[in-house]
Enzyme design. Structure first.
Site, short mmCIF file in Angstrom:
data_model
loop_
_atom_site.label_atom_id
_atom_site.label_comp_id
_atom_site.label_asym_id
_atom_site.label_seq_id
_atom_site.Cartn_x
_atom_site.Cartn_y
_atom_site.Cartn_z
N ASP A 25 34.48 33.47 45.59
CA ASP A 25 33.67 34.51 46.23
C ASP A 25 33.63 34.29 47.75
OD1 ASP A 25 32.09 36.74 46.36
OD2 ASP A 25 30.24 35.74 45.73
N GLY A 26 33.51 35.40 48.47
CA GLY A 26 33.31 35.30 49.92
C GLY A 26 34.45 35.82 50.77
N TRP A 30 34.18 36.61 54.81
CA TRP A 30 35.09 35.88 55.70
C TRP A 30 35.73 36.86 56.68
CZ3 TRP A 30 40.15 36.01 57.13
CH2 TRP A 30 40.69 34.85 57.74
N ARG A 38 38.41 43.96 54.90
CA ARG A 38 38.17 43.15 53.70
C ARG A 38 39.50 42.69 53.09
NH1 ARG A 38 33.39 43.05 51.16
NH2 ARG A 38 34.39 42.86 49.14
N HIS A 42 40.97 39.08 51.44
CA HIS A 42 41.63 38.83 50.15
C HIS A 42 42.99 38.16 50.37
CE1 HIS A 42 38.44 40.80 48.11
NE2 HIS A 42 38.72 42.02 48.54
N GLU A 72 33.83 44.32 36.32
CA GLU A 72 32.95 45.04 37.25
C GLU A 72 33.65 45.37 38.57
OE1 GLU A 72 32.06 42.24 35.51
OE2 GLU A 72 30.79 43.31 34.07
N ARG A 76 34.69 48.87 42.53
CA ARG A 76 34.81 48.81 44.00
C ARG A 76 35.55 50.05 44.51
NH1 ARG A 76 35.23 42.68 46.28
NH2 ARG A 76 33.45 41.95 45.12
N LEU A 136 50.22 21.69 35.02
CA LEU A 136 48.95 22.43 35.14
C LEU A 136 49.04 23.78 34.42
CD1 LEU A 136 46.14 22.85 36.65
CD2 LEU A 136 47.48 24.02 38.40
N ARG A 193 31.48 27.71 42.18
CA ARG A 193 31.38 29.05 42.77
C ARG A 193 31.29 28.89 44.27
NH1 ARG A 193 28.73 34.60 40.99
NH2 ARG A 193 29.24 35.76 42.87
C1 FPP Z 1 35.41 37.87 45.83
O1 FPP Z 1 35.18 38.04 47.19
C2 FPP Z 1 36.84 37.87 45.57
C3 FPP Z 1 37.47 38.78 44.79
C4 FPP Z 1 36.78 39.88 44.10
C5 FPP Z 1 38.92 38.75 44.63
C6 FPP Z 1 39.51 37.37 44.54
C7 FPP Z 1 40.97 37.50 44.48
C8 FPP Z 1 41.84 36.78 45.20
C9 FPP Z 1 41.45 35.69 46.10
C10 FPP Z 1 43.29 37.02 45.01
C11 FPP Z 1 43.73 36.28 43.80
C12 FPP Z 1 45.15 36.27 43.69
C13 FPP Z 1 45.82 35.70 42.69
C14 FPP Z 1 47.27 35.74 42.69
C15 FPP Z 1 45.12 34.98 41.60
P1 FPP Z 1 34.32 39.29 47.66
O2 FPP Z 1 35.26 40.39 48.04
O3 FPP Z 1 33.33 39.65 46.62
O4 FPP Z 1 33.63 38.69 48.92
P2 FPP Z 1 32.18 39.06 49.51
O5 FPP Z 1 31.18 38.63 48.47
O6 FPP Z 1 32.10 38.24 50.74
O7 FPP Z 1 32.19 40.53 49.77
#
Ligand code: FPP
Length: 255
Positions: A25-26, A30, A38, A42, A72, A76, A136, A193
């Site tokens: 998360d985050g 960031w 946003r 990612h 959920e 978005r 792994l 988390r």
């Molecule tokens: C939460 O941050 C993150 C997500 C919903 C997406 C996580 C996905 C990735 C990091 C890519 C994964 C890729 C692979 C190949 C596994 P948020 O957007 O909710 O952050 P916020 O709470 O700061 O808004």
């Protein structure tokens, strides 16, 4: 570098968790902190995925489960969903040769029928290409939620009962465990988390019954190997009792 080496020295190699699960998360925050989109958050989050996967493999962790996209998350804005889907599919495609080289086996958990066809293809290609790997196990939760998984398990068991394959009186914890998408995979020892929230958000509710929980304010793109080692050291400092007393854990001959 010296900081990492010091932390590595403190880590007990005999008590490395077999299974680490992470709620990443985050990413959005960031990006916002840097006045960026946003999607940049990612994209930066993918770098963390690569780093943490590699480090988990180096540390001898057997299972790493990442909550990449929840049921959920479909709610978005469509543009963000599209960006994330594209990023996930493209990353798996790009990283598969490296994962094979590092003996990492990909597993996908979730309602994959909902994923765009080209993303599903990249994922299935990745699963197939790494099927022989024995290092792994990287479990990617995509279009996943624990309530979806438990509902699906209930249907699987009910269908077996209706077909006379199982007697309802014989349904046990093992029956439920086997009907989950994690199936024979051991439960997580440690759930991390990032991003500061202290909730589980519909993730592995059955499987984390006895997991150690670790919450950190560090945003996922900033979660580096040093921060990961902090989580692992904290895990090793905890006493896992599984419902027993502390005395019983210290002296297993006490009954
Ligand atoms: C939460 O941050 C993150 C997500 C919903 C997406 C996580 C996905 C990735 C990091 C890519 C994964 C890729 C692979 C190949 C596994 P948020 O957007 O909710 O952050 P916020 O709470 O700061 O808004």
């Amino acid at each position: 570098m010296e900081e990492i080496e010091n932390k590595l020295k403190m880590l007990d190699p005999t008590r490395i968790p077999a299974h680490v699960a992470i709620i990443m998360d985050g990413n959005g925050r960031w990006a916002r902190q840097r006045a960026r989109e946003r999607s940049d958050g990612h994209a930066e989050g993918v770098n963390s995925v690569n780093r943490i996967t590699r480090f988990s493999s180096d540390l001898g962790i057997k299972y790493l489960t990442l909550y990449a996209f929840s049921t959920e998350n479909w709610n978005r804005p469509q543009a963000e969903v599209d960006t994330l889907m594209h990023l996930i599919g493209w990353t798996i495609q790009r990283e598969t040769p490296d994962l094979v080289a590092n003996n990492v086996k990909i597993h996908i958990l979730g309602e994959t029928d909902r994923l765009p066809a080209e993303v599903r293809k990249s994922l299935l290609d990745g699963v197939e290409a790494t099927a022989h790997c024995t290092g792994l196990n990287l479990l990617l939760c995509l279009s996943y939620s624990s309530r979806w998984e438990l509902t699906r398990a209930a249907k699987i068991i009910a269908e077996k009962a209706a077909a006379g394959e199982i007697n309802p009186a014989d349904i046990s914890e093992e029956t439920v465990t086997e009907a989950l998408s994690t199936n024979s995979i051991p439960d997580p020892d440690l759930l991390i988390r990032t991003g500061g929230e202290q909730r589980i958000s519909n993730f592995l509710l059955w499987q984390i019954a006895y997991s150690e929980l670790y919450f950190t304010p560090i945003l996922w793109p900033d979660f580096d190997n040093s921060a990961y080692l902090d989580a692992l050291l904290e895990y090793q400092s905890r006493e896992r009792r599984f419902g027993k007393t502390s005395d019983q854990v210290k002296n297993p001959s006490i009954i």
